[in-house]
Write an enzyme that holds these catalytic residues in place. Sequence first.
Site, mmCIF file in Angstrom:
data_model
loop_
_atom_site.group_PDB
_atom_site.id
_atom_site.type_symbol
_atom_site.label_atom_id
_atom_site.label_comp_id
_atom_site.label_asym_id
_atom_site.label_seq_id
_atom_site.Cartn_x
_atom_site.Cartn_y
_atom_site.Cartn_z
ATOM 1 N N ASN A 425 -0.232 -6.678 -37.367
ATOM 2 C CA ASN A 425 -0.531 -6.043 -36.088
ATOM 3 C C ASN A 425 -1.492 -4.887 -36.317
ATOM 4 O O ASN A 425 -1.250 -4.031 -37.167
ATOM 5 C CB ASN A 425 0.758 -5.510 -35.452
ATOM 6 N N GLU A 426 -2.611 -4.907 -35.606
ATOM 7 C CA GLU A 426 -3.588 -3.822 -35.662
ATOM 8 C C GLU A 426 -4.008 -3.540 -37.103
ATOM 9 O O GLU A 426 -4.056 -2.395 -37.554
ATOM 10 C CB GLU A 426 -3.027 -2.573 -34.984
ATOM 11 N N ASN A 427 -4.329 -4.600 -37.815
ATOM 12 C CA ASN A 427 -4.729 -4.463 -39.218
ATOM 13 C C ASN A 427 -6.156 -3.944 -39.380
ATOM 14 O O ASN A 427 -6.638 -3.766 -40.506
ATOM 15 C CB ASN A 427 -4.564 -5.805 -39.940
#
Length: 820
Positions: A425-427
């Site tokens: 997530n949101e890397n």
Amino acid sequence: MLKKNIIWLVLVVIGLQNSVIAQQKIRLNDNWEFLKQDLGGIWEAVRPVGAGNPESVPLWQKVSLPHCVNAEDSVDPDMNYYQGPSWYRTLIEVKNPYQTGRTLLHFEGAGQKTDVYIYQTKVGSHVGGYDEFTVDITDAVAAFQKTDVYQKQFKGKIPLSIRTDNSRDLELIPSDLSDFNLYGGIYRYLNLVYKPALSVDKVFALATVDKDGKNASLNVKARFYNPKSASNAEVELKLISPSGKVINTQKKQIQLTGKDLEIANIKVAKAELWSTDKPTLYTVELNVKTADGVDQHQEKIGFRHFEFVEKGPFLLNGKRLLLQGTHRHEDHAGVAAAMTDEMMRTEMKMMKDMGVNFIRLGHYQQSRTILNLCDSLGMVVWEEIPWCRGGLGGDVYKQQARRMLTNMIEQHYNHPSIIIWGLGNENDWPGDFPEFDKEKIRVFMKELHDLSHALDPTRKTAIRRCDFCKDIVDVYSPSIWAGWYRGIYTEYKQVSEEEFKKVKHFLHVEWGGDGHARRHSENPDNALRKVKTGVGADERAGDASLIGGASRVSKDGDWSESYIVNLVDWHLKEQETMPWLTGTAQWPFKDFSTPVRPDNPVPYMNQKGVVERDFTKKEVFYVYQSYWTKKPMVHIYGHTWPVRWGAAGEEKMIKVFSNCDEAELFVNGKSQGVKKRNSQDFPAAGLRWNVAPNAGKNHVKVIAKKGKTVLEDEITFEYETRQWGAPAKLEVRKIAEENGKATIEVKLKDANGVTCLDSRNWVRFSLAGDGELIDNQGTSTGSRYVQFYNGRALISVKTNGGKNTIAVKSEGVPSELLTL
């Protein structure tokens, strides 16, 4: 000591020659002591317990499990939440019914690092706050029982000590940059488990069916726990129908090779399919028999076929299903992550009542109770590992991510509800390391994608918000926050279509906005005039900040429930006109605690929930119901809006949210006419009336009809026509008292005594006396420091039957006292 413990699977004795089935799982809930700091060593936990030693410091407190270290401090407005080591200790009785059996501790989840001790012997460790793990204490218990200390000091009981640690660690996932707390403690259930010498470790039951439901099969493999290296066993597998009938039995002798073994491959005639409307579940039962006893293992499974059509919608069992989704964090008022089964059931049933058929479990593996509820209630699931923000660490970091992905897939493999394994997530969010190398992140993302498909080729992989990795995973969700972090909400459909064209399989998760519960607005869309359009709708660095940057509703809006209702209403009516859409998931179902939002109207709370942190419904809950549910419902907007305002004779819009065909509104006993529902008639699907309220009290009632069903709802409100000036004074009073709990209301008023109904000032409560302020709840009525909602704020006090004085303070006006 175990009298209050819950027997999860009671002792069963079945007459078999020289064998017994005696599988027992005992929840260790009671009689724990807790210390919120580190010890000098394990000896400090186990030296004479309860001996009255005056030098026995520090002080321990009595707690029950599940328990979170940060039950209250995660939302304390005046401090950062505690991150560090803590200790738990208890005494257990071990009575394993198997003569040569194994005694295990089964942790359903503890954060974030865990060390386990029997007396002074360390028997196991685990890194990762969200996956399950088991510690075998058999040998350590046996060794301790041979000591003099066992009988003399501990009277035949076993000292169990557990150290948890949620200290900041850059080589640990998730990152401390994440928009949620990395909680500490034994915040899920801990079980004492008795097993025979050979037992089932895991069952992998692959239930497959084609889209028309005609050809169903079940392949079952098993992994065994075999510390004594038994060479063979007899296994019996039963497939039990949803009605409880045994429809297939397989028996065989197996040779234990140390690898996963195939137990059965079964064709299932006329399989009953699992779906969101009819979540039909079968049972797989595996009995493993040796001379030491019989181990019984059961799993619930379901037959379903799903498909993400390339450049198209989502299909379940061959038919389009628009995924109507939400998100969940493991977080609740007063307990933080330590939610009980009852709390979890309440939460999931509320989601189903809202019309949810899809849930993304953000951003980590969640409790087995939640997955079981998704199976039984009928919700398809995206579950993910906590590779969330910060970048990419080193070998220790990567190995933890691989291990947690493996554990998540293996531990939740059999749940028919799961369709997606989330890899991150949101890397694209840097910050933890001096290097932020997109190519290295891509390489590791590809490794996790391949690992996921090797472990489970039947489900999809997905990530949210990392555009430079969107071609790696099977399903991708970009960042689209139309009307909150960027753009205006009427751009939602256009932006979604643009993003949809960029990937094979599009699924929009995370949308919505923050609403300060009980705050309402007569002009909620006012901030949209400042917002630039045509610039996309993605969130960017700094967008969650309440200062600086471009104009955006998240910074410049009023954070009213009224605005969020409009935003959601628009999104839902648009989703009905997008035949290519797989679905969406609003963010999130419930307000939750986060360390990165100290300045929000309820400090340290992400307030985008449909309900507050204590399950109190916000108005937007009923907007979702009106679009997503079939059971007739009707709700007038404004149940938590006691005072509206405007000029005398000015018309005000009254909205009704309902899935009924038509509704008639009455204001002060006079009909305002009948309106027909039309989902494309924004706002409120056409169920809106412009009415000039009377100055003072007004009564509003609606009668809605759907076929022969007739429903009613009603509210009252005051209409304020006076203009207010600058805040000048506080008015505080007790408005209710019941069962020893008093509810206090404070109003912010101008010099003429008119409530400042648009005030966003802060107010602080404090208490002196015999009672307790009910604060640190993370709710609009459970925080001692909170922004006013329409010029008022509430808090409660446990009076404890004594004298109490409430102090109320708001900057710029004189403080006030109230003696109870």
